[in-house]
Each structure stands twice: as C-alpha cells, then as structure tokens.
Design a protein around this motif. Structure first.
Motif, PDB file in Angstrom:
ATOM      1  N   LEU A  44       0.822  -1.207   0.000  1.00  0.00           N
ATOM      2  CA  LEU A  44       0.000   0.000   0.000  1.00  0.00           C
ATOM      3  C   LEU A  44       0.857   1.259   0.000  1.00  0.00           C
ATOM      4  O   LEU A  44       0.557   2.234  -0.686  1.00  0.00           O
ATOM      5  N   LEU A  45       1.938   1.253   0.756  1.00  0.00           N
ATOM      6  CA  LEU A  45       2.789   2.436   0.866  1.00  0.00           C
ATOM      7  C   LEU A  45       4.208   2.113   0.418  1.00  0.00           C
ATOM      8  O   LEU A  45       4.663   0.983   0.510  1.00  0.00           O
ATOM      9  N   GLY A  46       4.904   3.139  -0.030  1.00  0.00           N
ATOM     10  CA  GLY A  46       6.306   2.981  -0.385  1.00  0.00           C
ATOM     11  C   GLY A  46       6.524   2.263  -1.698  1.00  0.00           C
ATOM     12  O   GLY A  46       7.403   1.411  -1.801  1.00  0.00           O
ATOM     13  N   SER A  47       5.728   2.591  -2.710  1.00  0.00           N
ATOM     14  CA  SER A  47       5.894   1.927  -3.989  1.00  0.00           C
ATOM     15  C   SER A  47       5.947   2.936  -5.124  1.00  0.00           C
ATOM     16  O   SER A  47       5.383   4.027  -5.044  1.00  0.00           O
ATOM     17  N   ASP A  48       6.632   2.542  -6.182  1.00  0.00           N
ATOM     18  CA  ASP A  48       6.683   3.338  -7.405  1.00  0.00           C
ATOM     19  C   ASP A  48       5.760   2.703  -8.430  1.00  0.00           C
ATOM     20  O   ASP A  48       5.628   1.476  -8.486  1.00  0.00           O
ATOM     21  N   PHE A  49       5.132   3.543  -9.240  1.00  0.00           N
ATOM     22  CA  PHE A  49       4.274   3.105 -10.338  1.00  0.00           C
ATOM     23  C   PHE A  49       4.889   3.658 -11.611  1.00  0.00           C
ATOM     24  O   PHE A  49       4.756   4.853 -11.909  1.00  0.00           O
ATOM     25  N   ASP A  50       5.570   2.804 -12.367  1.00  0.00           N
ATOM     26  CA  ASP A  50       6.281   3.215 -13.576  1.00  0.00           C
ATOM     27  C   ASP A  50       5.607   2.601 -14.798  1.00  0.00           C
ATOM     28  O   ASP A  50       5.449   1.380 -14.872  1.00  0.00           O
TER      29      ASP A  50
END
Length: 193
Positions: free
Chosen positions: A19-25
């Motif tokens: 849920l937290l601490g992610s990148d969406f590339d």
C-alpha cells in the motif's frame, strides 16, 4: 493492408505491491508516480509525479519534490481528507474522503465506491468483481477505465514485480485521480473501514 492500431494502455508496474512505499512506472516510460509516507508514524500519504523511472537507489537520494496529491488519514487510520495539489500560488482544496469517494449504495459494502472525476463523469471502484483483477474501475455506464492486479503468489516473474495498474489511454488524463482513489480503496480494504 493497413490495420488501425488500438491505443496502448498505460501499464504501471507497482514495484512492491504494498500500500505504501511503492513506485508506479509505466512500462513504456511515459509516466512515473510514487506513493509514500514521507514522515514515519504520521498518517499522511503523498503521491508524487517522479518524472523518471524508479531506481534501486531512489530511497537513498535526497527527496525534494512537491506532492501532486495528499491523503490525510485520521486517528487509527480512519478516512480523512484528500487534497489535489495545484500549481504554486493556487489554493488547494481539501475534500473529506467519505464525501469524495462514496459508497455505491446506502447499505452496500465499503469496497464498492464511486467518485466524480475532474471531467464531471462518475467512476466506480469495485473489489474482486472481475476474474483476475484485484480492483476494477468503470464508468457509471460500466465502461472499463482501469484495473489493478496483484501477482498471484504461485506465479514466478523475472525482473518485474508482476503487480500492475492498467489505465486505458482514453482516461489517462485522470491518472492522478485513479491512483489516489485506488490508494484510498486499498487503505479501506487493509484497515477494514
């Protein structure tokens, strides 16, 4: 014979599936977002437009970006306010999450909600209503807008996480709203709100 090509959807790899601490590339290097809580133990989630693909060293570099959306949760991770950040000098307006992302029916569950996008149309998130999709976003007249898929634990992938947010090109102008509302929906599911 020439065949007209359909527009390519934006397929964002969710690097962690958390849920937290992610990148969406985006897999075609068109857009790059980050969802994180920059201040530990403070229930404020920020969404950033990163401008470039994530690297393994991103978290060790100094972070100096303004958020494009702020999700302020209340005590005990309850729903709070959402703010879309405009350009400097403009006033940002906070909206209570319960008013912005409403249940689809009076007695319906929390995992089916709707919101009005900045284009004035109504959009609906639903949880596990379509096979293979964790979350599905449709228009009010049931046209597919986006879907979020987590990699099944028994599927092996190489050099990617296998977690994706797919946004169809017609709706890419709503990408920040889609990611923000998806983050709220995942928060609702995680904390049983």
């Amino acid at each position: 014979m020439y065949r007209q090509q359909r527009p390519l959807p934006y397929v964002f790899e969710d690097r962690t599936g958390q849920l937290l601490g992610s990148d969406f590339d985006d897999m075609y290097d068109r857009l790059f977002f980050r969802v994180s809580r920059p201040v530990p133990n403070k229930p404020v989630t920020m969404i950033y437009d990163m401008g470039r693909r994530a690297t393994r060293h991103r978290d060790s570099l100094p972070f100096k970006r303004d958020p494009i959306a702020i999700l302020e949760f209340g005590q005990g991770e309850s729903l709070g306010n959402i703010t879309y950040c405009t350009q400097k000098g403009s006033t940002n307006v906070s909206i209570p999450m319960n008013r912005y992302l409403r249940k689809t029916s009076l007695f319906g569950g929390s995992l089916s909600r709707k919101f009005t996008g900045s284009d004035g149309r109504e959009y609906r998130w639903s949880y596990r209503t379509t096979p293979g999709q964790e979350w599905t976003l449709t228009t009010g007249d049931n046209y597919l807008v986006a879907h979020f898929d987590l990699k099944p634990p028994d599927v092996w992938v190489m050099d990617v996480s296998g977690n994706t947010l797919t946004v169809y090109e017609t709706f890419i102008h709503l990408s920040v709203e889609i990611l923000a509302t998806l983050t709220i929906m995942r928060h609702i599911a995680q904390y049983n709100l």
